[in-house]
Design a protein around this motif. Structure first.
Motif, PDB file in Angstrom:
ATOM      1  N   UNK A 179      -0.384  -2.573  -7.413  1.00 39.54           N
ATOM      2  CA  UNK A 179      -0.889  -2.279  -5.713  1.00 39.54           C
ATOM      3  C   UNK A 179      -0.947  -0.217  -6.717  1.00 39.54           C
ATOM      4  N   UNK A 180      -2.285  -0.187  -6.605  1.00 35.81           N
ATOM      5  CA  UNK A 180      -2.396   1.443  -7.245  1.00 35.81           C
ATOM      6  C   UNK A 180      -3.274   1.984  -5.542  1.00 35.81           C
ATOM      7  N   UNK A 181      -2.813   3.715  -5.479  1.00 32.91           N
ATOM      8  CA  UNK A 181      -3.388   3.924  -4.600  1.00 32.91           C
ATOM      9  C   UNK A 181      -3.252   5.625  -4.694  1.00 32.91           C
ATOM     10  N   UNK A 182      -4.394   5.797  -4.695  1.00 29.80           N
ATOM     11  CA  UNK A 182      -4.609   7.605  -4.438  1.00 29.80           C
ATOM     12  C   UNK A 182      -4.717   8.000  -2.699  1.00 29.80           C
ATOM     13  N   UNK A 239       1.263   5.838   4.640  1.00 32.06           N
ATOM     14  CA  UNK A 239       0.649   6.234   3.824  1.00 32.06           C
ATOM     15  C   UNK A 239      -0.099   5.542   3.213  1.00 32.06           C
ATOM     16  N   UNK A 240       0.671   4.708   2.249  1.00 31.38           N
ATOM     17  CA  UNK A 240       0.089   3.249   1.282  1.00 31.38           C
ATOM     18  C   UNK A 240      -0.345   2.634   1.849  1.00 31.38           C
ATOM     19  N   UNK A 241      -0.349   1.900   2.986  1.00 30.70           N
ATOM     20  CA  UNK A 241      -1.016   1.120   3.608  1.00 30.70           C
ATOM     21  C   UNK A 241      -2.246   1.333   3.895  1.00 30.70           C
ATOM     22  N   UNK A 286      -6.354  -4.258   1.273  1.00 38.87           N
ATOM     23  CA  UNK A 286      -5.682  -5.286   1.584  1.00 38.87           C
ATOM     24  C   UNK A 286      -6.491  -6.474   0.331  1.00 38.87           C
ATOM     25  N   UNK A 287      -7.894  -6.695   0.649  1.00 42.47           N
ATOM     26  CA  UNK A 287      -8.646  -7.870   0.154  1.00 42.47           C
ATOM     27  C   UNK A 287      -8.294  -8.041  -1.677  1.00 42.47           C
ATOM     28  N   UNK A 288      -8.374  -6.507  -2.073  1.00 40.52           N
ATOM     29  CA  UNK A 288      -8.178  -6.785  -3.165  1.00 40.52           C
ATOM     30  C   UNK A 288      -6.940  -6.944  -3.790  1.00 40.52           C
TER      31      UNK A 288
END
Length: 61
Positions: A14-17, A36-38, A43-45
């Motif tokens: 995963x990668x999140x901003x 924060x990450x959650x 989640x679909x991706x």
């Protein structure tokens, strides 16, 4: 027909901003970091791009 009940474990990347600095992120507890990450996860991706890591069968009827 049978019904199989159990659990599975997914593995994926995963990668999140996050709108915070690295220092602000490091100051959070592990639970707060996970929250924060959650909240930022698509989640679909993630589900579309993850692999099944393990499957356990608990019950068969």
């Amino acid at each position: 027909m049978i019904k199989v009940k159990g659990s599975l474990t997914l593995r994926g990347s995963y990668e999140v901003a996050l709108d915070m600095t690295e220092e602000e992120f490091d100051a959070l507890s592990e639970r707060e970091q996970n929250d924060e990450i959650n909240d930022a996860m698509d989640w679909r991706e993630f589900l579309d791009n993850s692999d099944i890591d393990d499957i356990d069968v608990d019950d068969i009827k």
